[in-house]
Design a protein around this motif. Structure first.
Motif, PDB file in Angstrom:
ATOM      1  N   PRO A 160       0.816  -1.215   0.000  1.00  0.00           N
ATOM      2  CA  PRO A 160       0.000   0.000   0.000  1.00  0.00           C
ATOM      3  C   PRO A 160       0.847   1.262   0.000  1.00  0.00           C
ATOM      4  CG  PRO A 160       0.014  -1.012   2.174  1.00  0.00           C
ATOM      5  CD  PRO A 160       0.741  -1.957   1.268  1.00  0.00           C
ATOM      6  N   PRO A 161       0.215   2.414  -0.198  1.00  0.00           N
ATOM      7  CA  PRO A 161       0.958   3.678  -0.215  1.00  0.00           C
ATOM      8  C   PRO A 161       1.767   3.889   1.063  1.00  0.00           C
ATOM      9  CG  PRO A 161      -1.292   4.023  -0.977  1.00  0.00           C
ATOM     10  CD  PRO A 161      -1.219   2.618  -0.463  1.00  0.00           C
ATOM     11  N   ALA A 162       3.040   4.308   0.897  1.00  0.00           N
ATOM     12  CA  ALA A 162       3.947   4.639   2.003  1.00  0.00           C
ATOM     13  C   ALA A 162       4.354   3.431   2.833  1.00  0.00           C
ATOM     14  CB  ALA A 162       3.358   5.725   2.898  1.00  0.00           C
ATOM     15  N   SER A 167      10.856  -3.353  -9.892  1.00  0.00           N
ATOM     16  CA  SER A 167       9.712  -2.492 -10.196  1.00  0.00           C
ATOM     17  C   SER A 167       8.718  -2.565  -9.052  1.00  0.00           C
ATOM     18  CB  SER A 167       9.047  -2.942 -11.501  1.00  0.00           C
ATOM     19  OG  SER A 167       8.016  -2.050 -11.855  1.00  0.00           O
ATOM     20  N   GLU A 168       8.479  -1.436  -8.393  1.00  0.00           N
ATOM     21  CA  GLU A 168       7.544  -1.446  -7.277  1.00  0.00           C
ATOM     22  C   GLU A 168       6.267  -0.703  -7.641  1.00  0.00           C
ATOM     23  OE1 GLU A 168       9.190   2.615  -6.595  1.00  0.00           O
ATOM     24  OE2 GLU A 168       9.987   0.721  -7.335  1.00  0.00           O
ATOM     25  N   GLY A 169       5.173  -1.143  -7.039  1.00  0.00           N
ATOM     26  CA  GLY A 169       3.892  -0.504  -7.308  1.00  0.00           C
ATOM     27  C   GLY A 169       2.788  -1.085  -6.443  1.00  0.00           C
ATOM     28  N   ARG A 180       2.716   3.412   8.605  1.00  0.00           N
ATOM     29  CA  ARG A 180       2.445   3.711   7.200  1.00  0.00           C
ATOM     30  C   ARG A 180       1.610   4.978   7.049  1.00  0.00           C
ATOM     31  NH1 ARG A 180      -1.203   3.172   3.589  1.00  0.00           N
ATOM     32  NH2 ARG A 180      -2.706   2.190   4.979  1.00  0.00           N
ATOM     33  N   LEU A 181       0.572   5.125   7.868  1.00  0.00           N
ATOM     34  CA  LEU A 181      -0.265   6.325   7.783  1.00  0.00           C
ATOM     35  C   LEU A 181       0.512   7.576   8.163  1.00  0.00           C
ATOM     36  CD1 LEU A 181      -3.861   5.476   9.075  1.00  0.00           C
ATOM     37  CD2 LEU A 181      -3.199   6.429   6.852  1.00  0.00           C
ATOM     38  N   ASP A 182       1.328   7.482   9.200  1.00  0.00           N
ATOM     39  CA  ASP A 182       2.153   8.631   9.602  1.00  0.00           C
ATOM     40  C   ASP A 182       3.067   9.051   8.449  1.00  0.00           C
ATOM     41  OD1 ASP A 182       1.017   8.696  12.101  1.00  0.00           O
ATOM     42  OD2 ASP A 182       2.690   7.724  13.131  1.00  0.00           O
ATOM     43  N   ARG A 183       3.689   8.083   7.815  1.00  0.00           N
ATOM     44  CA  ARG A 183       4.590   8.374   6.695  1.00  0.00           C
ATOM     45  C   ARG A 183       3.818   8.971   5.520  1.00  0.00           C
ATOM     46  NH1 ARG A 183       8.579   3.104   6.017  1.00  0.00           N
ATOM     47  NH2 ARG A 183       9.732   3.324   7.986  1.00  0.00           N
ATOM     48  N   LEU A 184       2.636   8.439   5.271  1.00  0.00           N
ATOM     49  CA  LEU A 184       1.855   8.900   4.131  1.00  0.00           C
ATOM     50  C   LEU A 184       1.400  10.339   4.320  1.00  0.00           C
ATOM     51  CD1 LEU A 184       0.576   8.191   1.441  1.00  0.00           C
ATOM     52  CD2 LEU A 184      -1.354   7.201   2.679  1.00  0.00           C
ATOM     53  N   ILE A 185       0.918  10.664   5.501  1.00  0.00           N
ATOM     54  CA  ILE A 185       0.502  12.039   5.772  1.00  0.00           C
ATOM     55  C   ILE A 185       1.692  12.980   5.654  1.00  0.00           C
ATOM     56  CG2 ILE A 185      -0.344  13.585   7.580  1.00  0.00           C
ATOM     57  CD1 ILE A 185      -2.058  11.141   8.553  1.00  0.00           C
ATOM     58  N   SER A 186       2.827  12.586   6.211  1.00  0.00           N
ATOM     59  CA  SER A 186       4.036  13.422   6.121  1.00  0.00           C
ATOM     60  C   SER A 186       4.453  13.625   4.667  1.00  0.00           C
ATOM     61  CB  SER A 186       5.181  12.770   6.904  1.00  0.00           C
ATOM     62  OG  SER A 186       4.889  12.743   8.284  1.00  0.00           O
ATOM     63  N   ARG A 187       4.319  12.579   3.861  1.00  0.00           N
ATOM     64  CA  ARG A 187       4.697  12.700   2.448  1.00  0.00           C
ATOM     65  C   ARG A 187       3.782  13.673   1.716  1.00  0.00           C
ATOM     66  NH1 ARG A 187       4.999   7.232  -0.849  1.00  0.00           N
ATOM     67  NH2 ARG A 187       2.784   7.555  -1.229  1.00  0.00           N
ATOM     68  N   HIS A 188       2.489  13.575   1.963  1.00  0.00           N
ATOM     69  CA  HIS A 188       1.554  14.508   1.323  1.00  0.00           C
ATOM     70  C   HIS A 188       1.873  15.946   1.703  1.00  0.00           C
ATOM     71  CE1 HIS A 188      -0.906  11.643  -0.682  1.00  0.00           C
ATOM     72  NE2 HIS A 188      -1.513  11.152   0.390  1.00  0.00           N
ATOM     73  N   ILE A 189       2.204  16.172   2.963  1.00  0.00           N
ATOM     74  CA  ILE A 189       2.539  17.530   3.413  1.00  0.00           C
ATOM     75  C   ILE A 189       3.835  17.985   2.752  1.00  0.00           C
ATOM     76  CG2 ILE A 189       3.255  18.892   5.419  1.00  0.00           C
ATOM     77  CD1 ILE A 189       1.343  17.138   7.102  1.00  0.00           C
ATOM     78  N   ARG A 190       4.819  17.093   2.690  1.00  0.00           N
ATOM     79  CA  ARG A 190       6.114  17.435   2.098  1.00  0.00           C
ATOM     80  C   ARG A 190       5.975  17.858   0.639  1.00  0.00           C
ATOM     81  NH1 ARG A 190       8.245  13.108   3.336  1.00  0.00           N
ATOM     82  NH2 ARG A 190       8.584  11.996   1.380  1.00  0.00           N
ATOM     83  N   PHE A 191       5.005  17.280  -0.059  1.00  0.00           N
ATOM     84  CA  PHE A 191       4.832  17.610  -1.470  1.00  0.00           C
ATOM     85  C   PHE A 191       3.696  18.595  -1.716  1.00  0.00           C
ATOM     86  CE2 PHE A 191       7.309  13.675  -1.796  1.00  0.00           C
ATOM     87  CZ  PHE A 191       8.305  14.107  -2.655  1.00  0.00           C
ATOM     88  N   GLU A 237      -6.776   5.358   1.797  1.00  0.00           N
ATOM     89  CA  GLU A 237      -7.099   4.214   2.662  1.00  0.00           C
ATOM     90  C   GLU A 237      -7.999   3.215   1.941  1.00  0.00           C
ATOM     91  OE1 GLU A 237      -6.383   2.025   5.986  1.00  0.00           O
ATOM     92  OE2 GLU A 237      -5.409   3.832   5.210  1.00  0.00           O
ATOM     93  N   LEU A 238      -8.880   3.695   1.087  1.00  0.00           N
ATOM     94  CA  LEU A 238      -9.686   2.789   0.265  1.00  0.00           C
ATOM     95  C   LEU A 238      -8.787   1.967  -0.656  1.00  0.00           C
ATOM     96  CD1 LEU A 238     -12.665   5.135  -0.717  1.00  0.00           C
ATOM     97  CD2 LEU A 238     -12.739   3.173   0.840  1.00  0.00           C
ATOM     98  N   ASN A 239      -7.807   2.632  -1.241  1.00  0.00           N
ATOM     99  CA  ASN A 239      -6.866   1.924  -2.107  1.00  0.00           C
ATOM    100  C   ASN A 239      -6.026   0.929  -1.310  1.00  0.00           C
ATOM    101  OD1 ASN A 239      -7.804   3.514  -4.210  1.00  0.00           O
ATOM    102  ND2 ASN A 239      -6.175   5.033  -3.971  1.00  0.00           N
ATOM    103  N   ALA A 240      -5.613   1.330  -0.101  1.00  0.00           N
ATOM    104  CA  ALA A 240      -4.795   0.450   0.734  1.00  0.00           C
ATOM    105  C   ALA A 240      -5.543  -0.834   1.082  1.00  0.00           C
ATOM    106  CB  ALA A 240      -4.386   1.179   2.009  1.00  0.00           C
TER     107      ALA A 240
END
Length: 228
Positions: free
Chosen positions: A29-31, A139-141, A171-182, A198-201
């Motif tokens: 999943p993401p992050a 290849s990751e995805g 994972r959620l902490d990292r994902l939120i931080s990544r969204h803020i960073r970008f 989260e639906l995708n995860a």
């Protein structure tokens, strides 16, 4: 005995023991740490090839993210608010690249793959060159193991798929931080990470049991950290 990074590197190296090109997929999943794992693997493997292969050029990194549909196309399809969902990628285009990597391994000088620029959150055509000498492609995805009509064309073209099994809280902490960073404001980052992402995860988590190997959270926590 717990899984080690060295064991992962050895397993990846063994995929090309016969000299043929192999594609190692890393799903999750993401992050979850997919990209960090891929980058660290390549850094460790590049200078230490199997016998008969050239150092550094024998490995390549080709993320799936370059097959995001561009925002202008998502707008046309009415999918902009679902960006990151399975149907917002060109799954068949990604499968076509994987097929070409296997079929043209001794013919093309270079194969070009699209990249993804997180600052603008858009795919970039022709951004990643894959040299003929490359035997192991990492290849990751998110959706490498998804069993839907378009995505199921991907799995047979991957030599192995590992699943980055990071714990939910990290994972959620990292994902939120990544969204803020970008560039997303914090409230928007939290809403997107706990909503659309989260639906995708959940969709991705349902594919976990189809992986050849689970990379556990304790190992993912250690990968990419500077030594103490």
């Amino acid at each position: 005995m717990s899984l080690t990074f060295d064991a992962l590197a050895d397993r990846a190296r063994a995929l090309v023991a016969d000299g043929r090109r192999a594609v190692l997929g890393i799903a999750g999943p993401p992050a979850a740490g997919k990209t960090t794992l891929a980058v660290e693997l390549i850094a460790a493997l590049a200078p230490a090839p199997p016998a008969g292969l050239m150092a550094n050029t024998w490995v390549a990194h080709v993320p799936m993210d370059g097959y995001h549909l561009a925002d202008v196309e998502l707008e046309r399809l009415g999918l902009r608010d679902r960006k990151g969902a399975p149907d917002t990628f060109d799954a068949l285009g990604y499968a076509a690249l994987l097929r070409r990597l296997h079929e043209d391994e001794d013919e093309d000088e270079d194969i070009y793959a699209p990249g993804f620029e997180r600052v603008i959150e858009q795919p970039i055509a022709g951004a990643i060159p894959i040299q003929r000498a490359a035997r192991l492609i990492v290849s990751e995805g998110n959706y490498l193991l998804l069993d839907t009509p378009k995505w199921r064309t991907v799995r047979p073209l991957l030599s192995e798929v590992w699943f980055a099994d990071l714990d939910q809280r990290t994972r959620l902490d990292r994902l939120i931080s990544r969204h803020i960073r970008f560039g997303k404001p914090e409230p928007v980052a939290i809403e997107w990470a706990t909503g659309t992402d989260e639906l995708n995860a959940a969709t991705i988590a349902a594919t976990r049991d189809r992986a050849d190997l689970l990379v556990p959270a304790d190992l993912l926590h250690r990968i990419g950290r500077p030594p103490a």
